[in-house]
Design an enzyme around this catalytic site. Structure first.
Site, short mmCIF file in Angstrom:
data_model
loop_
_atom_site.label_atom_id
_atom_site.label_comp_id
_atom_site.label_asym_id
_atom_site.label_seq_id
_atom_site.Cartn_x
_atom_site.Cartn_y
_atom_site.Cartn_z
N TRP A 95 -2.79 -2.73 -1.69
CA TRP A 95 -2.42 -4.13 -1.90
C TRP A 95 -3.22 -4.89 -0.84
CZ3 TRP A 95 -0.09 -8.17 0.80
CH2 TRP A 95 0.38 -9.23 0.01
N GLU B 204 7.56 -14.53 -11.46
CA GLU B 204 6.83 -13.35 -10.98
C GLU B 204 6.43 -12.42 -12.13
OE1 GLU B 204 8.84 -10.46 -8.41
OE2 GLU B 204 10.75 -11.11 -9.20
N CYS C 290 0.82 -1.21 0.00
CA CYS C 290 0.00 0.00 0.00
C CYS C 290 0.86 1.26 0.00
CB CYS C 290 -0.94 0.09 1.20
SG CYS C 290 -2.04 -1.31 1.35
N ASN D 13 -1.83 1.69 5.85
CA ASN D 13 -0.95 0.65 5.31
C ASN D 13 -0.55 -0.23 6.48
OD1 ASN D 13 1.11 -0.82 4.12
ND2 ASN D 13 2.61 0.83 4.28
N GLY D 14 -0.77 -1.54 6.36
CA GLY D 14 -0.40 -2.44 7.46
C GLY D 14 -1.57 -3.33 7.83
N ARG E 123 3.79 0.14 -4.89
CA ARG E 123 3.60 -0.46 -3.56
C ARG E 123 2.31 -1.27 -3.45
NH1 ARG E 123 6.83 1.66 0.27
NH2 ARG E 123 5.41 0.93 1.87
N HIS F 48 18.25 -36.41 -8.75
CA HIS F 48 17.62 -36.93 -7.53
C HIS F 48 16.10 -36.79 -7.55
CE1 HIS F 48 21.49 -37.67 -5.76
NE2 HIS F 48 21.86 -36.44 -6.08
N LYS G 222 12.45 -14.59 -11.07
CA LYS G 222 12.11 -13.49 -11.99
C LYS G 222 11.13 -13.96 -13.05
CE LYS G 222 13.17 -10.44 -10.42
NZ LYS G 222 14.00 -10.39 -9.27
N GLU H 72 17.30 -17.21 -8.56
CA GLU H 72 16.85 -15.86 -8.90
C GLU H 72 16.24 -15.82 -10.31
OE1 GLU H 72 16.23 -13.30 -7.38
OE2 GLU H 72 16.20 -11.71 -8.88
N LYS I 65 5.80 -3.97 -4.04
CA LYS I 65 7.24 -3.77 -3.95
C LYS I 65 7.78 -4.03 -2.56
CE LYS I 65 11.22 -2.41 -5.50
NZ LYS I 65 11.91 -3.48 -6.25
C1 F6R Z 1 11.50 -10.19 -6.31
C2 F6R Z 1 11.43 -9.24 -5.22
C3 F6R Z 1 11.16 -9.74 -3.85
C4 F6R Z 1 11.99 -8.96 -2.81
C5 F6R Z 1 11.59 -9.38 -1.39
C6 F6R Z 1 12.45 -8.72 -0.35
O1 F6R Z 1 11.80 -9.56 -7.52
O2 F6R Z 1 11.57 -8.06 -5.42
O3 F6R Z 1 11.38 -11.11 -3.75
O4 F6R Z 1 13.34 -9.22 -3.04
O5 F6R Z 1 10.25 -9.04 -1.19
O6 F6R Z 1 12.38 -7.34 -0.44
P1 F6R Z 1 13.45 -6.42 0.27
O7 F6R Z 1 14.76 -6.64 -0.39
O8 F6R Z 1 12.94 -5.03 0.05
O9 F6R Z 1 13.49 -6.81 1.70
#
Ligand code: F6R
Length: 629
Positions: free
Chosen positions: A75, A514, A2, A101-102, A27, A530, A511, A507, A624
């Site tokens: 969100w 998502e 949010c 937010n929260g 966000r 395995h 990517k 990673e 985010k």
């Molecule tokens: C994936 C992504 C998330 C963040 C995770 C941690 O692309 O962005 O997996 O890496 O939510 O976020 P931070 O680094 O802000 O603690």
């Protein structure tokens, strides 16, 4: 999670709040809304879906010249992302509207009390409960001072607002503080009320909230970009503090004692340009393409005369082991660094997922260094882990991108990654910058422990990398497009890597899933046999990382095992190596190939998502900064 904003000043507040919400949309983006006062009457406009839907609705509203407004981009945590659950939420009486937010963890308890008093609820949110809880406290106070509740005499209060403004403000602050003292969980709350039409109140507990100071105008928001066109002077609120803003000034107070709190004003070094797309189609593409600069910025000032300078750590003792805690992409960066920390610093390293760590009963010891990694510095689980360690008396090193974030402030020491604002929800340049800092950390401890680590060679490679990456990004993008188009049919993907490439495989898979919603799994190449190899068929391709290191022979065997089961493979190789594979993707030769392989995989996921028509910067169901557990 949010984005919230509040504005008091001399400009028309509604368009300003809408613009601010656009810069906070990363966000959360499943619904949005705003509130403003029109002739002392609270007006609320909300809409399901992205912000453009709210903009359309606002455009149909006649008068939006109000000088005060609050806004929210959501969100969802409580209830579906539909209009009735969108913020702002007003109390039954219309005395207050809030954005939040929260998560209020004890909202059901508070709701039950309010239901018993006759309150009705129109949404499924904890926020509406909080709005009514504040209004209920306010009613009690108004009753005591004026012999009537707001609910009973709204018009009368509105007419007297000017005359009684100071008294009303005092009561509103009290009601706000009392209600928030009842709420457990996390919140950043911003309040607007016809009773105090020139003021906005805002408070925080375990969710980001900052205030922007302009000339004759003040802002509260979840993040700096919301008000960056107007000011770079910022006050970071701490937990259990609230702020009252008007066009004439601000006051920060303790939520429990109402005592004034002196706050430092920080000047934000980056401007709006850093948070704009710069002609790129998406923020994600811009952020991938700026990684050569990120590499340079992250190294700047940290290497002098061949030695690593991390003065933030000079007062910390050299640890006997390291424990890294993080989530998502930041976890992958931590996992990657394990190999280098063990090799260069010769320290045992464990890497943990923050949400698991904090609910175990971890055995910590004072000779280990706890490192938390977080781009945003607000991730609830990472912050929870940090707090757990701090409460037990252990120092924690934060590796963080966002200046003044909770991780940066609460850690015993903080290494900033200096990557600049990352707007795209999927993290790209932040991971690269975390990897640089972690590699420097490995060399730094190697230096302090006098290990025989090849610091000179590594530093020479690190210094060369920005130019190498710059020279290859355009070709990389072309190759990424070619393979994305060719493999867009896939429903599932394996990402395979061994050694330092293992964390990158995780990673790469993260990517792809998502962004393009294609199922993807990262595996250690040696693990395929395995079990997972049973899944391989012509429809289930693999993206294999085969670096020119001591693992190359074994990785090649792993790839051939996939191929011999008719699996299709994209193999990412360094120049000078060969593999019997149809789809080879060469990156320039360097001793730390992960810094080139990472952007290649990011571009592959980007091109795949763009080709499939997905919302690259704001993938569905994500946000985010994950400030809820
Ligand atoms: C994936 C992504 C998330 C963040 C995770 C941690 O692309 O962005 O997996 O890496 O939510 O976020 P931070 O680094 O802000 O603690």
């Amino acid at each position: 999670m949010c984005g919230i904003i509040g504005y008091c000043g001399h400009r028309p507040a509604v368009p300003l709040v809408l613009e601010g919400l656009k810069r906070l949309e990363y966000r959360g983006y499943d619904s949005a809304g705003l509130a403003f006062l029109q002739v002392s009457k609270l007006e609320i406009i909300r809409s399901e879906g992205k912000l453009c839907r709210l903009e359309e609705k606002v455009a149909q509203t006649a008068n939006t010249f109000a000088p005060i407004s609050i806004g929210h981009t959501r969100w969802a945590t409580h209830g579906l992302p539909v209009e009735k659950n969108a913020h702002p939420h007003a109390s039954n009486s219309g005395a207050v509207a809030i954005v939040h937010n929260g998560i209020i963890e004890n909202f059901q308890e508070i709701k039950d009390e309010l239901l018993a008093k006759g309150y009705v609820f129109h949404s499924e949110t904890d926020t509406e409960v909080l709005a009514n809880c504040i209004a209920d406290e306010l009613d009690g106070l108004l009753q005591r001072h004026f012999g009537k509740s707001y609910a009973g005499a709204a018009q009368e209060f509105a007419e007297n607002a000017q005359e009684n403004s100071l008294q009303y403000l005092e009561l509103m602050e009290k009601a706000f503080a009392k209600a928030l003292q009842k709420a457990h969980g996390a919140y950043a709350v911003v309040l607007l009320s016809p009773l105090v039409p020139k003021h906005i109140l805002a408070a925080r507990l375990a969710a980001p909230l900052l205030m922007g100071i302009g000339i004759g105008e003040y802002f509260v928001a979840s993040d700096v970009p919301a008000f960056l066109p107007y000011t770079r002077d910022v006050v970071f609120l701490d937990d259990r503090e609230y702020v009252v803003i008007s066009s004439g000034g601000y006051a920060v107070k303790n939520l429990y004692t109402a005592e004034p709190v002196q706050k430092e004003i920080h000047h934000i070094p980056w401007d709006l340009q850093g948070a704009a797309k710069d002609g790129f189609k998406h923020f994600m593409l811009k952020e991938i393409m700026e990684q050569p600069k990120v590499l340079r910025d992250c190294l700047a000032g940290r290497v002098q005369n061949g030695r690593i300078c991390l003065p933030e750590l000079d007062n910390m003792p050299v640890p006997e082991s390291i424990r890294i805690i993080a989530c998502g992409t930041s976890y992958n960066a931590g996992l990657w660094s394990q190999y280098y920390l063990e090799q260069f610093a010769q320290l045992p390293v464990t890497v943990e997922i923050a949400s698991e760590f904090r609910y175990r009963k971890p055995i910590l010891n004072s000779r280990e260094l706890i490192v938390v990694i977080s781009q945003s510095g607000e991730t609830a689980d990472t912050l929870g882990a940090l707090r757990l360690c701090r409460e037990k008396g252990y120092p924690v090193l934060g590796i963080c991108n966002v200046l003044g974030s909770s991780v940066a402030r609460e850690a015993s020491a903080c290494l900033y990654t200096q990557a600049g604002p990352e707007i795209s929800v999927a993290s790209t340049k932040a991971m690269l910058s975390q990897m640089v800092v972690l590699l420097l950390l490995a060399l730094y401890f190697g230096q302090r422990r006098n290990t025989a680590c090849p610091a000179e060679e590594v530093l020479a490679e690190l210094r060369r990398l920005p130019d190498v990456l710059e020279g290859t990004l355009a070709d990389m993008r072309e190759k990424a497009k070619e393979f994305a188009y060719k493999y867009a049919f896939a429903k599932s993907f394996f990402y395979l890597g061994r050694g330092t490439a293992y964390a990158l495989a995780l990673e790469g898979a993260l990517k792809l899933k998502e962004l393009s919603y294609i199922h993807a799994e990262g595996y250690a190449t040696g693990e395929m046999k395995h079990g997972p190899i049973a899944l391989i068929d012509p429809e289930f391709p693999a993206f294999a990382l085969a670096f020119d290191d001591e693992n190359f022979g074994k990785v090649r065997s792993g790839i051939l095992e996939v191929k011999s089961r008719q699996g299709k493979v994209i193999a990412l190789l360094q120049e000078g190596t060969v593999l019997d594979c149809e789809d080879l993707w060469y990156i320039p030769k360097t001793a730390i190939p992960e810094f080139l392989a990472l952007p290649a995989m990011q571009l592959f996921s980007y091109e795949m998502a763009d080709y499939l028509g997905k919302d690259v910067d704001q993938p569905r169901n994500l946000a985010k900064s994950v400030t809820v557990e």
